[in-house]
Design an enzyme around this catalytic site. Structure first.
Site, mmCIF file in Angstrom:
data_model
loop_
_atom_site.group_PDB
_atom_site.id
_atom_site.type_symbol
_atom_site.label_atom_id
_atom_site.label_comp_id
_atom_site.label_asym_id
_atom_site.label_seq_id
_atom_site.Cartn_x
_atom_site.Cartn_y
_atom_site.Cartn_z
ATOM 1 N N HIS A 189 -4.621 -1.041 -4.355
ATOM 2 C CA HIS A 189 -6.000 -1.425 -4.011
ATOM 3 C C HIS A 189 -6.963 -1.158 -5.172
ATOM 4 O O HIS A 189 -8.069 -0.663 -4.966
ATOM 5 C CB HIS A 189 -6.499 -0.645 -2.784
ATOM 6 C CG HIS A 189 -5.595 -0.718 -1.599
ATOM 7 N ND1 HIS A 189 -5.187 -1.905 -1.062
ATOM 8 C CD2 HIS A 189 -5.025 0.263 -0.845
ATOM 9 C CE1 HIS A 189 -4.398 -1.662 -0.008
ATOM 10 N NE2 HIS A 189 -4.272 -0.359 0.131
ATOM 11 N N SER A 218 0.832 -1.199 0.000
ATOM 12 C CA SER A 218 0.000 0.000 0.000
ATOM 13 C C SER A 218 0.875 1.261 0.000
ATOM 14 O O SER A 218 1.679 1.447 -0.915
ATOM 15 C CB SER A 218 -0.953 -0.055 1.202
ATOM 16 O OG SER A 218 -1.986 0.879 1.073
#
Lengths: 228, 246
Positions: B147, B113
């Protein structure tokens, strides 16, 4: 937020004015540690309009939206302890430096322990992953600051050495001692522990001189027991 | 550090070539939370590696300087969280320079991330709430958006930023996808989840050109099975919630 000792928290709230002041917690220096946020609400939520601003989970928790307006509407901004360098880096990234300076000019009471104290000064002594070193704070108070003066003996020697080497003169505080400034002037020194001390530390001639300050203990005076 | 799926973590360890690589976890982007550190230790503690974490918030009694800690590592693994905070804190501690030097020495840099986007020229962060473009360290060319499947609100912001030239072209990755670079060159995509993919996007004369990248499926996950449907995922979530309530 000393464990089991609300004296300094009570003192800060007494400075705020309203009977139920608005108090916002900035736990940035701890990385917005959950247990610290919980401790803040336990300590303050019953008698204040308590809130916190999370700079690590802005999409999920704490004050939503315009945190600058929120901070500027507070009576007290309470900055938690932790790592000073991480605190200042994170604040800079979110524009907090300017917001907190404005809050201070507006008369919001700014306070905090440890890194939450160091941050307001022009310079501070911090120790992390190595020998202590100098860090530039927000500079609202044009002095240097050293905390945990009694708890970490190495800091005391290092602070005196740094002030001797050109760090600006300033103030050192034992754990439990609080320096109360009005504007840029030191108004009082108060403490939550009977034996906490605080000092003005400055170079005079070739020497670094530590001048003890008058400290008012905030608790009830208990007659000292004769030692056995 | 996907729960129940160590494929990407094992892949990272394998890249070092060391028999017992030293891996350093940087949970900076989330403020060094205990839960993330525990997840790291649970995943890497029992593997053939020497795992430690570096906290920039909590004193751990270490007397080693940041430079000494970083120099010893074979892998630097950055955790997820706020990319804006991550970059600001690394900069404040002068850790950025140490990481760049580590990369130049051949240390494997990895992350999830925010901890993945930070190595690129830019990414899309939710550090201030709504997703927005942000510059990264720029070790890797182009931008990365993460994501792509798990947080669908990011992708349009990234595509718009690339189209407008606010971010260079780059990659969008589904959860479970890893992008491997050697030096600054993209080598291949790998995945821990069947069906997950990456997207390469470039702005060519104002038009977005998209190319789907099929990653190589890693590890023990059974080949050829379709990804679990929404009903299965929901059931698993309920089961996990029950287990965690004990």
């Amino acid at each position: 937020m000393e464990a089991g000792n609300p004296l300094l928290d009570d003192y800060v709230l007494s400075l705020a004015g309203p009977a139920r002041p608005r108090v916002c917690f900035l736990p940035t220096a701890s990385g917005d540690a959950d247990h610290y946020v919980v401790r803040f609400y336990r300590q303050f939520a019953s008698r204040c309009d308590a809130s916190h601003v999370s700079l690590f989970r802005r999409d999920r928790e704490g004050v939503e939206g315009d945190f600058a307006a929120h901070l500027l509407s507070q009576d007290v901004i309470y900055v938690g302890g932790g790592n000073l360098v991480s605190l200042l880096g994170t604040w800079r990234a979110h524009g907090l430096h300017a917001v907190l300076r404005r809050a201070w000019r507006q008369g919001v009471v700014l306070c905090g322990p440890s890194a939450g104290s160091l941050c307001w000064f022009a310079e501070a002594l911090t120790a992390f992953h190595s020998a202590p070193y100098r860090v530039q704070g927000l500079g609202l108070l044009p002095y240097s600051n050293c905390v945990h003066y009694d708890a970490e003996p190495a800091r005391r020697a290092e602070y005196r050495r740094f002030v001797g080497d050109g760090m600006r003169p300033g103030f050192a505080a034992d754990d439990g001692a609080a320096l109360h400034f009005r504007g840029k002037e030191l108004a009082r020194v108060v403490s939550s522990r009977p034996r906490s001390r605080a000092y003005r530390v400055e170079p005079i001639g070739d020497e670094v001189v530590e001048t003890p300050l008058d400290v008012e203990y905030l608790g009830a005076r208990v007659p000292e027991l004769a030692s056995a | 550090m996907e729960p129940d799926n160590p494929a990407l973590d094992d892949f990272v360890l394998m890249l070092t070539g060391a028999r017992e690589p030293r891996i350093l976890f940087l949970p900076t982007a989330s403020g060094d939370p205990t839960a993330q550190i525990n997840a790291f230790r649970a995943r890497f503690g029992g593997r053939a590696c020497v795992a430690e974490q570096l906290s920039l918030f909590h004193l751990d009694g270490s007397t080693r300087t940041l430079e000494e800690v970083v120099r010893e590592q074979d892998v630097i693994y950055a955790g997820g969280g706020s990319l804006r905070n991550l970059l600001a804190i690394w900069r404040a501690h002068a850790l950025e320079r140490l990481l760049i030097e580590a990369w130049e020495r051949g240390t494997v840099l990895a992350g999830i991330s925010a901890g993945a986007m930070c190595w690129f020229e830019g990414g899309v962060t939710k550090s201030s709430g709504p997703p927005e473009p942000i510059a990264g360290l720029g070790l890797l060319p182009g931008s990365l958006s993460v994501h792509a499947d798990g947080e669908p609100e990011r992708l349009p912001v990234w595509l718009d930023a690339v189209a407008r030239g606010k971010l260079p072209g780059g990659w969008a990755a589904d959860d479970g996808v890893g992008l491997l670079f050697r030096g600054r060159r993209f080598e291949r995509a790998v995945s821990s989840r069947p069906g997950a993919a990456a997207l390469r996007v470039d702005a060519v004369e104002g038009e977005l050109v998209r190319q789907r990248i099929e990653p190589e499926l890693l590890g023990a996950a059974p080949l050829g099975l379709p990804p679990p449907g929404d009903d299965i995922l929901e059931l698993r979530a309920v089961q996990r919630a029950r287990q965690s309530r004990g």
